[in-house]
Design an enzyme around this catalytic site. Structure first.
Site, PDB file in Angstrom:
ATOM      1  N   HIS B  99       0.517  -1.075   0.066  1.00  0.00           N
ATOM      2  CA  HIS B  99      -0.268  -0.170  -0.221  1.00  0.00           C
ATOM      3  C   HIS B  99       0.620   1.237   0.180  1.00  0.00           C
ATOM      4  O   HIS B  99       1.970   1.300   1.046  1.00  0.00           O
ATOM      5  CB  HIS B  99      -0.761  -0.561   1.183  1.00  0.00           C
ATOM      6  CG  HIS B  99      -1.674   1.381   1.170  1.00  0.00           C
ATOM      7  ND1 HIS B  99      -2.448   2.085   0.071  1.00  0.00           N
ATOM      8  CD2 HIS B  99      -1.903   2.448   2.786  1.00  0.00           C
ATOM      9  CE1 HIS B  99      -2.631   2.910   0.754  1.00  0.00           C
ATOM     10  NE2 HIS B  99      -2.447   2.644   1.888  1.00  0.00           N
ATOM     11  N   HIS B 101       1.072   6.132  -1.140  1.00  0.00           N
ATOM     12  CA  HIS B 101       0.039   7.002  -1.756  1.00  0.00           C
ATOM     13  C   HIS B 101       1.372   7.343  -3.009  1.00  0.00           C
ATOM     14  O   HIS B 101       1.185   8.424  -3.110  1.00  0.00           O
ATOM     15  CB  HIS B 101       0.189   8.397  -0.381  1.00  0.00           C
ATOM     16  CG  HIS B 101      -0.316   7.884   0.723  1.00  0.00           C
ATOM     17  ND1 HIS B 101      -1.172   8.202   1.233  1.00  0.00           N
ATOM     18  CD2 HIS B 101      -0.799   6.523   1.617  1.00  0.00           C
ATOM     19  CE1 HIS B 101      -2.013   7.528   2.108  1.00  0.00           C
ATOM     20  NE2 HIS B 101      -1.829   6.878   1.916  1.00  0.00           N
ATOM     21  N   ASP B 124       0.819  -5.933 -20.266  1.00  0.00           N
ATOM     22  CA  ASP B 124       1.374  -6.480 -18.948  1.00  0.00           C
ATOM     23  C   ASP B 124       1.054  -6.825 -17.643  1.00  0.00           C
ATOM     24  O   ASP B 124       1.339  -7.658 -17.544  1.00  0.00           O
ATOM     25  CB  ASP B 124       2.719  -6.354 -19.524  1.00  0.00           C
ATOM     26  CG  ASP B 124       3.099  -6.390 -21.011  1.00  0.00           C
ATOM     27  OD1 ASP B 124       3.034  -7.208 -21.815  1.00  0.00           O
ATOM     28  OD2 ASP B 124       3.954  -5.320 -21.207  1.00  0.00           O
ATOM     29  N   HIS B 176      -8.141   8.231  -1.327  1.00  0.00           N
ATOM     30  CA  HIS B 176      -6.880   7.205  -0.403  1.00  0.00           C
ATOM     31  C   HIS B 176      -5.570   7.386  -1.098  1.00  0.00           C
ATOM     32  O   HIS B 176      -5.162   8.384  -1.291  1.00  0.00           O
ATOM     33  CB  HIS B 176      -7.885   6.494   0.265  1.00  0.00           C
ATOM     34  CG  HIS B 176      -6.415   5.685   1.333  1.00  0.00           C
ATOM     35  ND1 HIS B 176      -7.253   4.929   2.377  1.00  0.00           N
ATOM     36  CD2 HIS B 176      -5.109   5.551   1.678  1.00  0.00           C
ATOM     37  CE1 HIS B 176      -5.650   4.631   3.195  1.00  0.00           C
ATOM     38  NE2 HIS B 176      -4.808   5.570   2.623  1.00  0.00           N
ATOM     39  N   TYR B 233       7.310 -15.104 -22.182  1.00  0.00           N
ATOM     40  CA  TYR B 233       8.000 -14.107 -21.538  1.00  0.00           C
ATOM     41  C   TYR B 233       8.971 -14.364 -20.226  1.00  0.00           C
ATOM     42  O   TYR B 233       8.541 -15.695 -19.355  1.00  0.00           O
ATOM     43  CB  TYR B 233       7.028 -13.129 -21.159  1.00  0.00           C
ATOM     44  CG  TYR B 233       7.557 -11.655 -20.551  1.00  0.00           C
ATOM     45  CD1 TYR B 233       7.436 -10.273 -21.594  1.00  0.00           C
ATOM     46  CD2 TYR B 233       8.318 -11.553 -19.302  1.00  0.00           C
ATOM     47  CE1 TYR B 233       8.408  -9.234 -21.341  1.00  0.00           C
ATOM     48  CE2 TYR B 233       9.301 -10.658 -18.907  1.00  0.00           C
ATOM     49  CZ  TYR B 233       9.099  -9.408 -19.317  1.00  0.00           C
ATOM     50  OH  TYR B 233       9.489  -8.657 -19.608  1.00  0.00           O
TER      51      TYR B 233
END
Lengths: 237, 237, 237, 237
Positions: B99, B101, B124, B176, B233
């Site tokens: 998480h 910002h 991708d 957020h 890939y």
């Protein structure tokens, strides 16, 4: 090690991609071509740049057969091969190719816009707008996608001397990103740096609401003084 | 030290957050989950990244009981726990959550916009638009705010296979910021890097006034060649 | 050296200004205040940050008389003194001030816009919009310009508890730039970092054409969990 | 080595160009002028900044004759010479010139916009808008292009004391980019840094849709306190 000098050049150019701010994660690759030997050297797929050593660089022939190297080549290899087959000869002398997803050049590619020649900075490197290829068709994507990406690049430059890949060593693939090329891997990388820089400046200019293109006579002058017969930029080699 | 390997991975991923340009001050956290042991390892709250050592990482069970560690876990811990309880099993195999910002992903979250799939760079990593959750309700914020943040993420992906957290390992919480996840802490961090990069490119594209989405057949192709059954890939592991 | 500890803190905070991307050339200064001694320590005028040593930091009293130091204090010193005289006491406990011309905060100041509370990132640091002071009058600029800059800041926060400098430790001076403050020099610097970051995110959000402010209940929750009576962010000190 | 001190200063200023984020590849050059000796020292053409040593700097007279140095001078040399001939004397005292293609200043030049004085940051360095020269004519570009670039700069400042190159040490050439100057190479470089920074802030401000210029009395105050007869910014030298 077969093709040691070529693989060292290609290794070095790939290692500089993140340092130059051109790639995130593993989104980019540089290759080199030795036209005498018919060797193509290219980054292995999905390997972090910082870990690359010359022996990791995969050496292939123009048909994509691995000549030396333990790793799988970049998934974009078929696109590079198509370009070397078309432009690797004595006319265009393309000896290096660079593909990135650099931020601003990719934004123009995603916006499906060519990059106009807005200033002398652009004209010093690209003799006119950096073109946008046509979009790939579903059937091209379904079968031989990466080679088809090379094909639309070749197609875009075909048939017009003003659109020579030597004069405009870059193009944008819609929804995808930029390809650049040059005499060797280092030159292709330099053009990728120049393309991203002029894309940034163009983007900032367009935000000012003034899409004014450079005068033709200035564009021609900057090309000629740097790349023309009587070029006087740089040192005499 | 209990869960040493997990805590080392989580410590390393947290330490990379500022280096990768994803966090300012202490605005971000990465956790890891060991589904065999039922252990969650997460950053301690408000501690600078550069000072983090594995022993500072807090080890918890899935109910949030501290198993080992002297420091208080991130205030966002309840959100992480909700996600591991929903997605940590054999179906989704989520073993890491990140998480941040980060600037552009947060700008989209604050603008209450999902992030459309504008290019192959996006395809991708994320198999479709990065979704926006619904806004939290006042009563959810008043009581159990952080767990409710996890709940709206789970809710957003529920009931539609096209919205599987494995296929789209990221979402935005309105007002957020972004959450990303993956097989482990490093994978979650990589998706946070990818999300911020594609958000930057998308933002630059939108500034050009051309909100063109990637063709469906190209989006599918890029997912399939990197994540599908016959993915080609990267290197064979 | 008189006030050695204070001058070391202030020296350190000033040295971090360029590292944190907050200043160009010598455009910024941090000061600290020791309310017990009545000492103000501030950066000398026009000295490069990298060369600063604690002994270069100028020590003054609240009236601006130099107590220790060979160099001239920052030209902005009278503004800092006005703020410490107004807010340095037991109510607001301001012990550090930071003034920069950081890019995005200055753009909002030049645009004569307050910075709205668009997200939880903002709410974690500033309990409402970062206000804009009134413009200075010609006669204020002609005589005692720098002190008048301090006065418009004090004036902007006067008379409304919702506008307490403790709850909103930042403001913008129109046509000029941001000021931030806090318990000490390091806290003032942290708020300058936070202000520039949220200004960047807000600017990117506004470019998306969606000026949506954070819900009141979310703003209050983020303030309360970090700064309220029952704050649970960070470690127990 | 002839002109060793001058060449060392010029070498140092050129080496700082990439560090300061002002140039990409080899797109920029700094020169210095010793008015007593009539010596001009300038970067050699096309040489990477990191490799520059003082002996690589080319020493010329005001007519462009090489006095010392093995390498070819920058292609922009004729522009520098025109400026030193016009402004290198006792009135303007220009002893250093810097030319870059820095991103935002170039965007304004390509947009054919002068850079308005939007804030005190601008006013601290440039006493009014940074002007745009007229466009060069085809015949000027065809013959003596680089000298003509210098001529349009001189022309832009001629005949108005408010437009003195000492008061506004910068200008933009349309479709090309910025030139800055100062008492020596370091001062010219500092003005290039300041110009790019205020161009960035101005660009961000314009994106907010509010092109508000700084009040005249504030612009005058900031100039006067830093550069006027009773300047009180910086240390007494």
């Amino acid at each position: 090690m077969l093709g040691a000098a070529l693989r060292e050049q290609v290794c070095q150019a790939n290692r500089e991609l993140p340092t130059l701010g051109l790639v995130t994660l593993t989104w980019g690759n540089v290759s080199g071509f030795d036209s005498d030997q018919g060797w193509v050297a290219i980054k292995p797929s999905g390997v972090p740049y910082g870990e690359l050593r010359p022996a990791d660089i995969v050496l292939l022939d123009l048909e994509g057969r691995v000549l030396d190297g333990e790793l799988r080549p970049s998934t974009d290899t078929p696109a590079h091969l198509v370009l070397y087959r078309a432009w690797g000869g004595a006319t265009e002398k393309v000896g290096g190719i660079c593909h990135t997803h650099s931020e601003l050049a990719t934004a123009f590619a995603q916006a499906r816009m060519e990059l106009p020649c807005f200033g002398t900075t652009h004209a010093d490197h690209f003799d006119g707008p950096v073109p946008l290829t046509r979009q790939l068709r579903p059937e091209e994507v379904a079968s031989g996608y990466e080679a088809a990406t090379g094909q639309v690049l070749v197609e875009r430059f075909a048939g017009s001397p003003a659109m020579s890949p030597r004069r405009i060593p870059a193009a944008l693939v819609p929804g995808h990103g930029p390809f650049t090329w040059g005499a060797d891997a280092a030159a292709a990388l330099n053009h990728a740096v120049a393309l991203e820089a002029v894309a940034k400046i163009a983007h900032a200019q367009l935000a000012l609401g003034r899409a004014i293109e450079l005068e033709e006579f200035l564009r021609a002058k900057h090309q000629q003084r740097k790349h023309g017969r009587d070029a006087y930029y740089g040192q005499i080699r």
